[in-house]
Design a protein around this motif. Structure first.
Motif, short mmCIF file in Angstrom:
data_model
loop_
_atom_site.label_atom_id
_atom_site.label_comp_id
_atom_site.label_asym_id
_atom_site.label_seq_id
_atom_site.Cartn_x
_atom_site.Cartn_y
_atom_site.Cartn_z
N LEU A 30 26.21 62.11 7.04
CA LEU A 30 26.44 60.53 6.31
C LEU A 30 25.97 60.85 4.54
O LEU A 30 26.43 59.91 4.40
CB LEU A 30 24.44 60.43 6.82
CG LEU A 30 24.72 58.99 7.54
CD1 LEU A 30 25.60 58.65 7.80
CD2 LEU A 30 23.16 58.80 7.63
N ILE A 31 25.29 61.44 4.09
CA ILE A 31 25.37 60.92 2.31
C ILE A 31 26.51 61.61 1.98
O ILE A 31 27.02 60.61 1.33
CB ILE A 31 24.31 62.12 1.84
CG1 ILE A 31 22.76 61.91 2.45
CG2 ILE A 31 24.43 62.06 0.70
CD1 ILE A 31 21.35 62.62 2.37
N GLU A 32 27.16 62.59 2.52
CA GLU A 32 28.32 62.20 2.23
C GLU A 32 29.40 61.18 1.97
O GLU A 32 30.46 61.14 1.06
CB GLU A 32 29.05 63.92 2.54
CG GLU A 32 29.96 64.39 2.34
CD GLU A 32 31.00 65.44 2.10
OE1 GLU A 32 32.01 66.19 2.34
OE2 GLU A 32 30.15 66.62 4.07
N TYR A 33 29.64 60.63 3.55
CA TYR A 33 30.12 60.06 3.90
C TYR A 33 30.12 58.76 3.09
O TYR A 33 30.56 58.39 2.65
CB TYR A 33 29.87 59.45 5.33
CG TYR A 33 30.85 57.81 5.82
CD1 TYR A 33 31.53 57.93 6.50
CD2 TYR A 33 30.07 57.39 6.18
CE1 TYR A 33 32.78 56.85 6.12
CE2 TYR A 33 30.35 55.74 6.89
CZ TYR A 33 31.96 55.65 6.13
OH TYR A 33 32.27 54.82 6.75
N GLY A 34 28.40 58.41 2.81
CA GLY A 34 28.47 56.66 2.51
C GLY A 34 28.69 57.06 0.51
O GLY A 34 29.14 56.23 -0.10
N LEU A 35 28.95 58.95 0.16
CA LEU A 35 29.41 58.63 -0.96
C LEU A 35 31.12 58.12 -1.20
O LEU A 35 31.47 58.03 -1.98
CB LEU A 35 28.86 60.58 -2.09
CG LEU A 35 27.72 60.23 -2.18
CD1 LEU A 35 27.35 61.58 -2.01
CD2 LEU A 35 26.71 59.24 -3.35
N TYR A 36 31.51 59.31 -0.54
CA TYR A 36 32.98 59.16 -0.27
C TYR A 36 33.57 57.30 -0.19
O TYR A 36 34.22 57.02 -0.66
CB TYR A 36 33.31 59.76 0.71
CG TYR A 36 34.11 61.07 0.84
CD1 TYR A 36 34.51 61.78 -0.75
CD2 TYR A 36 33.93 62.15 1.04
CE1 TYR A 36 35.15 62.75 -1.11
CE2 TYR A 36 33.42 64.00 0.64
CZ TYR A 36 34.21 63.57 0.14
OH TYR A 36 34.58 65.08 -0.71
N VAL A 38 36.79 54.55 4.26
CA VAL A 38 35.40 53.59 4.93
C VAL A 38 35.76 53.41 6.60
O VAL A 38 34.40 53.72 7.27
CB VAL A 38 35.51 52.44 4.29
CG1 VAL A 38 34.38 51.65 5.12
CG2 VAL A 38 35.13 52.10 2.85
N LEU A 39 36.20 53.52 7.26
CA LEU A 39 37.14 53.03 8.81
C LEU A 39 37.21 54.60 9.40
O LEU A 39 35.89 54.43 10.37
CB LEU A 39 38.09 52.41 8.87
CG LEU A 39 37.74 50.96 8.92
CD1 LEU A 39 39.57 50.17 8.64
CD2 LEU A 39 36.49 50.48 9.16
N TYR A 40 37.74 55.33 8.92
CA TYR A 40 37.59 56.35 9.49
C TYR A 40 36.90 57.71 8.70
O TYR A 40 37.38 59.34 9.32
CB TYR A 40 38.86 57.62 9.83
CG TYR A 40 39.57 56.20 10.20
CD1 TYR A 40 39.83 56.60 11.94
CD2 TYR A 40 41.18 55.60 9.85
CE1 TYR A 40 40.48 54.99 12.62
CE2 TYR A 40 41.88 54.68 10.67
CZ TYR A 40 41.18 54.47 12.14
OH TYR A 40 42.21 53.82 12.60
N GLY A 41 36.27 57.68 7.88
CA GLY A 41 35.18 58.75 7.77
C GLY A 41 35.97 60.03 6.04
O GLY A 41 35.37 60.50 6.90
N GLY A 42 37.34 59.36 6.01
CA GLY A 42 37.77 61.18 5.55
C GLY A 42 37.03 60.79 3.95
O GLY A 42 36.54 60.46 3.72
N ARG A 43 38.48 61.52 3.30
CA ARG A 43 38.32 61.51 1.84
C ARG A 43 39.17 60.59 1.37
O ARG A 43 40.16 59.85 1.58
CB ARG A 43 38.37 62.96 1.44
CG ARG A 43 37.34 63.89 1.97
CD ARG A 43 36.96 65.62 0.67
NE ARG A 43 36.54 65.94 1.94
CZ ARG A 43 35.96 67.17 1.99
NH1 ARG A 43 37.05 67.50 1.75
NH2 ARG A 43 34.60 67.77 2.70
N ILE A 44 39.08 60.34 -0.13
CA ILE A 44 40.05 58.95 -1.03
C ILE A 44 41.52 59.66 -0.70
O ILE A 44 42.56 58.87 -1.09
CB ILE A 44 38.77 58.63 -2.16
CG1 ILE A 44 40.00 57.16 -2.28
CG2 ILE A 44 39.25 60.03 -3.01
CD1 ILE A 44 39.06 56.83 -3.41
#
Length: 99
Positions: A4-10, A66-72
């Motif tokens: 969850l923290i990783e998703y928030g940072l990305y 943001v929508l799918y929780g991937g990386r940039i």
């Protein structure tokens, strides 16, 4: 919890990058073409083309992150770099300082 923290940072990085790309494009659009010719090696149309592509890839990458929780991703990072080059280079040269 860590995911969850990783998703928030990305997501935060993607949104900040998208904001930076929007800011660079808005600044390039509102400047007159003569300032580009006087202060930059590139013309206004060249910068608008570069920043337009960066806008498409930056916003698309931010939306996917943001929508799918991937990386940039590589294209999102390239869009942020293009906007950063504009904001650090030509935009900075356009500013006139009066003391």
């Amino acid at each position: 919890m860590v995911l969850l923290i990783e998703y928030g940072l990305y997501a935060a990085l993607a949104l900040v990058g998208a904001g930076m790309v929007i800011w660079a494009m808005a600044d390039a659009v509102r400047r007159p073409a003569s300032t580009f010719e006087n202060h930059s090696r590139q013309t206004k149309s060249t910068w608008l083309l570069i920043l337009g592509a960066a806008l498409i890839f930056g916003l698309g990458s931010a939306a996917l992150t943001v929508l799918y929780g991937g990386r940039i991703g590589l294209f999102g990072l390239a869009a942020i770099v293009a906007a950063g080059v504009y904001l650090a280079g030509p935009k900075r040269e356009f500013q006139t300082w009066s003391y």
